[in-house]
Scaffold this motif. Structure first.
Motif, PDB file in Angstrom:
ATOM      1  N   VAL A 203      -3.541  12.497  -3.986  1.00 45.65           N
ATOM      2  CA  VAL A 203      -3.048  11.565  -4.782  1.00 45.65           C
ATOM      3  C   VAL A 203      -4.128  10.275  -5.171  1.00 45.65           C
ATOM      4  CG1 VAL A 203      -0.539  12.024  -5.114  1.00 45.65           C
ATOM      5  CG2 VAL A 203      -1.455  10.289  -3.553  1.00 45.65           C
TER       6      VAL A 203
ATOM      7  N   GLU B  26      -5.528   9.248  -0.240  1.00 42.36           N
ATOM      8  CA  GLU B  26      -4.107   9.360  -0.022  1.00 42.36           C
ATOM      9  C   GLU B  26      -3.457  10.555  -0.526  1.00 42.36           C
ATOM     10  OE1 GLU B  26      -2.381   4.958  -0.688  1.00 42.36           O
ATOM     11  OE2 GLU B  26      -2.819   5.935  -2.554  1.00 42.36           O
TER      12      GLU B  26
ATOM     13  N   ARG C 160       0.268  13.112  -0.880  1.00 52.82           N
ATOM     14  CA  ARG C 160       1.839  13.034  -0.841  1.00 52.82           C
ATOM     15  C   ARG C 160       2.324  14.338  -0.262  1.00 52.82           C
ATOM     16  NH1 ARG C 160       2.783  12.857  -6.277  1.00 52.82           N
ATOM     17  NH2 ARG C 160       2.992  15.031  -6.392  1.00 52.82           N
TER      18      ARG C 160
ATOM     19  N   LYS D 107       3.901   9.091   0.721  1.00 54.07           N
ATOM     20  CA  LYS D 107       2.688   8.787   0.512  1.00 54.07           C
ATOM     21  C   LYS D 107       2.085   8.472   1.654  1.00 54.07           C
ATOM     22  CE  LYS D 107       1.008   5.801  -2.590  1.00 54.07           C
ATOM     23  NZ  LYS D 107       0.544   5.215  -3.991  1.00 54.07           N
TER      24      LYS D 107
END
Length: 176
Positions: A121, A131, A133, A142
């Protein structure tokens, strides 16, 4: 027939019964919000049982008194209120016991992260953090993520190592 005192159309006896019912609700609120404040031990009588008995008696006696009080008299209203309160109190005690002993799933740990699949993400740069998810226990989570090489936004990945509870190392998953 003697004149009965009323408060905004509600007889004195009904008002007293409503106050008793409200006391039962107050006892239940203290039991829920105050935890063991009124704990009576592990015996048959619990705070929830007492709250159900008091509230059940007060509210059922208020209803009975308003509907049939003039016809059956206060003594019968009291007796019927007690008879109605007993199953209500037992039911409330049983429900609270069942809910407090309900089985739940184990809390997810760092080890549960390994092998989960997710999506990038925030792009993962070379030597830096991005990051991803993932879903754990059906919930989206997350996490900070690193990879051996840069990974662009939207790429499907799999967690290969959980560095901490919030940081993982991922690798790209080939498109299928």
């Amino acid at each position: 027939m003697p004149e009965v005192a009323t408060f905004r159309g509600v007889g004195t006896a009904t008002l007293i019964f409503l106050i008793i019912g409200a006391l039962g609700v107050l006892i239940a609120a203290v039991a829920v919000l105050g935890g063991d404040l009124l704990d009576m031990g592990d015996g048959f009588v619990s705070t929830e049982l007492v709250a159900g008995l008091v509230g059940g008696f007060g509210f059922s006696a208020a209803v009975l008194n308003e509907l049939f009080g003039e016809d059956i008299g206060l003594a019968v209203v009291l007796a019927l209120g007690v008879i109605t309160a007993i199953p209500l109190g037992l039911l409330s005690g049983l429900l609270v016991d069942r809910m407090s002993n309900m089985r739940t799933d184990a809390t997810p740990t760092r080890a549960d992260l390994v092998g989960t699949r997710g999506v990038v993400v925030t792009p993962i740069p070379a030597g830096g953090f991005g990051e991803v998810r993932v879903r754990i226990g059906g919930q989206p989570v997350k996490l900070s993520a690193r990879a051996e090489r840069p990974v662009p936004l939207g790429t499907k990945v799999a967690v290969i190592t959980a560095v901490s509870d919030t940081s993982v190392i991922v690798q790209e998953v080939p498109e299928q």
